[in-house]
Design a protein around this motif. Structure first.
Motif, mmCIF file in Angstrom:
data_model
loop_
_atom_site.group_PDB
_atom_site.id
_atom_site.type_symbol
_atom_site.label_atom_id
_atom_site.label_comp_id
_atom_site.label_asym_id
_atom_site.label_seq_id
_atom_site.Cartn_x
_atom_site.Cartn_y
_atom_site.Cartn_z
ATOM 1 N N HIS A 123 0.838 -1.199 0.000
ATOM 2 C CA HIS A 123 0.000 0.000 0.000
ATOM 3 C C HIS A 123 0.877 1.255 0.000
ATOM 4 O O HIS A 123 1.802 1.366 0.798
ATOM 5 C CB HIS A 123 -0.902 0.033 1.243
ATOM 6 N N ASP A 162 -2.286 0.407 -4.493
ATOM 7 C CA ASP A 162 -2.120 -0.962 -4.002
ATOM 8 C C ASP A 162 -1.559 -1.816 -5.126
ATOM 9 O O ASP A 162 -2.092 -1.812 -6.243
ATOM 10 C CB ASP A 162 -3.453 -1.554 -3.548
ATOM 11 N N LYS A 205 -4.141 6.463 -2.827
ATOM 12 C CA LYS A 205 -3.537 5.208 -2.350
ATOM 13 C C LYS A 205 -3.320 4.278 -3.536
ATOM 14 O O LYS A 205 -4.230 4.044 -4.330
ATOM 15 C CB LYS A 205 -4.442 4.529 -1.318
#
Length: 638
Positions: A551, A608, A606
């Motif tokens: 992450h 991922d 974010k």
């Protein structure tokens, strides 16, 4: 909402031969396969990976049809057509791009994407026709099919993405992020098929021990013996319950990691910065690495035996094609005085049948001399020079036997020497490693594994310590295992990273560590930082769970920033300081749009990334709006 699949179709796109198997997605009790070449006098579970285009670069034939059509073309006309064979491994150990070209037999070139996509299109259409016939003329929508394409485990991320792009061009999927296509690693697929076979599913000479034990903790090596390459991969069998427990435990890593862009980013608080083309971003928190599963997925896995890769794939060009080459070279030595060259040029169809006959003998279970039928035109051309029996007077290991060429077993074994020597050497190098000490089984798969000569050599070298097993259907083990993988991709719990992967980042400049030439100064506040820092994400040899997610959190430095560019790099070294060091390769990049600038620098993004899958998967989430999108990392335009 995605349409639920009715069928799973696995395409084994091989170096020398290709084919497919399929089953209902609801279960794999009946995996269907097709046989090829009956109209040409053959019956094989796979067809040659050959494709033919005419002088206008239009697709004409694939497989046996392509071979026979090309061989029947007049020499003058053949020079204007495009015939490709054994082209798959052109994607190995080279810089793969979407614009690369392939060279045909006559030296002319076509785009590699055209060659691969038309091959996949043919196999797709053939499979759809077969399914329609097998299901009482039921016409399936493409969204009701999950496609699985097998790829070598040693292929780069760019080569794998190239196959996905070719599949899209062929019409298997509608976009590059479709979940209706799964790439399966060939040795993994083969091991999935082997581990569910009963004892009688293995060849008698290799199953004198008990059946392949699939209890927790069993370790084994898969040797995928194909036409061009032999590949090695080591696995560990575990029950999914214990895997799920370990995967569901979060592991936090404290170091902060930053992504680099081509222009400088600024940070008034002294944090590390990222570079951008015209805008700038800052990563604002540490990476959290963990593997998260939802409860339903965990429950589903409790009853399944999962695989865990323990050693990265390795291999080389020691497959069955080398044996074929040695055989044809031997015939050329026997039929000298231009006989063999004339025969190859003028009678290609007969030659194809002779080579097919040899391929059957090559994979015979007999340890006796083999007899190859000498076809009419070879006999005629030879007799035009002298009595054909005279060609064998000085031949060592071959005798003329009234229309047949008898090759002694010792001579037959000599054709295998190069391949066997290298396979055994590579296997021994792996098995001598301390971390491989618990291996119990060596699984031989692929068409070349059907040869008793190869199996005897492996057994002689390693049989005292390891159980040597080869399935009866060695040539289709990959395709059938790929069907199993398509039905349940989570059956592979973890993989070993073949490379060290990292991001290009910036760090606050430290004169005691960083090269002065890497120093940059922010125009906004005078902040100094170093560019081109290699930030390691995954190390070579690291075990990565398939659902393990890295992450990355960041927010823009400039209020009007509208996009972010991430740059990925790889190396076979354990680590590095800068991304432009020797032996470090820029692999790809992705661009993440941030069009809504309403909140300015308060926006948060974010990223991922999953490294444990057969393809890298990235998801980007705008934390402020909680909107997510799948990010396509481009590995083909570098």
């Amino acid at each position: 909402m995605a349409t639920k699949s009715i069928f799973v179709v696995a395409i084994d796109f091989g170096t020398s031969y290709s084919g497919y198997c399929f089953s209902l997605a609801s279960g794999t009790d009946q995996i269907r396969q097709v046989y090829w070449g009956t109209e040409h006098g053959f019956k094989t579970p796979k067809t040659p990976t050959c494709i033919l285009f005419n002088q206008n670069q239009e697709f004409k034939k694939f497989g046996y049809d392509a071979v026979m059509k090309y061989k029947s073309l007049p020499p003058g006309e053949a020079d204007n057509w495009y015939f490709f064979q054994n082209f798959k491994m052109k994607l190995y150990n080279t810089k793969v791009t979407s614009s690369m070209a392939l060279e045909a037999r006559n030296g002319k070139t076509l785009p590699a994407l055209m060659v691969f996509s038309e091959s996949l299109r043919y196999l797709k259409d053939h499979a759809l026709d077969t399914i329609q016939e097998a299901s009482f003329q039921t016409v399936c929508d493409l969204e009701e099919i999950t496609w699985v394409i097998t790829v070598p485990a040693i292929w780069s991320v760019a080569a794998r993405q190239f196959m996905r792009l070719a599949a899209k061009e062929a019409g298997l999927i509608c976009d590059m992020i479709s979940d209706k296509l799964i790439l399966a690693l060939e040795p993994e697929a083969a091991s999935l098929w082997c581990k569910q076979l009963p004892q009688e599913g293995f060849m008698v000479d290799s199953s004198d021990k008990k059946k392949f034990e699939d209890s927790p903790g069993t370790q084994y090596i898969v040797v995928d013996c194909g036409g061009k390459f032999s590949l090695f991969k080591k696995y560990h069998l575990c029950w999914a319950w214990s895997v799920a427990v370990s995967q569901c435990s979060q592991r936090r890593q404290e170091p902060t990691v930053y992504v680099r862009r081509p222009v400088s980013f600024c940070d008034k608080k002294g944090h590390q910065l990222v570079q951008g083309a015209s805008q700038s971003i800052q990563l604002s928190s540490a990476i959290t690495v963990g593997a998260l599963r939802d409860q339903a997925s965990k429950q589903k896995c409790m009853n399944l035996g999962n695989l865990k890769e323990l050693h990265k794939a390795t291999g080389g060009g020691w497959g069955g094609n080398r044996v074929d080459e040695n055989f044809t070279h031997f015939l050329k030595e026997i039929f000298d005085d231009g006989v063999w060259d004339e025969y190859v040029k003028n009678h290609p169809t007969e030659l194809q049948h002779m080579l097919y006959s040899f391929s059957l003998q090559k994979c015979s279970a007999s340890r006796e001399a083999v007899y190859i039928h000498c076809y009419y035109n070879l006999t005629r051309v030879a007799n035009s020079k002298k009595d054909i029996s005279h060609f064998f007077k000085n031949a060592k290991g071959a005798v003329w036997c009234d229309g047949m060429i008898m090759i002694t077993y010792e001579k037959m074994k000599s054709f295998f020497d190069y391949s066997i020597k290298n396979i055994i050497c590579a296997l021994r190098e792996i098995l001598d490693k301390p971390e491989i000490a618990k291996v119990k089984y060596i699984l031989l798969v692929g068409g070349f594994a059907s040869s008793v000569i190869l199996r005897d050599a492996i057994s002689q070298a390693f049989g005292e310590k390891y159980h040597i097993l080869c399935p009866l259907e060695a040539q289709v083990a990959v395709a059938k295992g790929a069907v199993l993988f398509g039905v349940n991709p989570d059956i592979v719990a973890s993989r070993v990273s073949a490379w060290t992967y990292g991001l290009a980042v910036t760090q606050e400049f430290d004169a005691t560590i960083h090269d002065l030439r890497k120093k940059r100064v922010s125009k906004a506040d005078g902040y100094t930082y170093s560019v081109d820092i290699f930030n390691k994400l995954v190390g070579i040899g690291d075990s990565v769970n398939i659902n393990e997610v890295a992450h990355y959190y960041f927010h823009p430095t400039e209020p009007d920033q509208t996009s972010v560019h991430f740059s990925f790099h790889g190396t076979e070294k354990q680590d590095a300081l800068y991304v432009d060091e020797e032996e470090i390769e820029r692999l790809g990049s992705c661009i993440v749009p941030m069009p809504d600038t309403t909140l300015g620098k308060k926006r948060k993004l974010k990223l991922d990334i999953k490294f444990g899958l057969t393809e890298f998967k990235a998801t980007c989430t705008d934390v402020t709006s909680n909107e997510s999108q799948t990010v396509m990392i481009d590995f083909l335009s570098v």
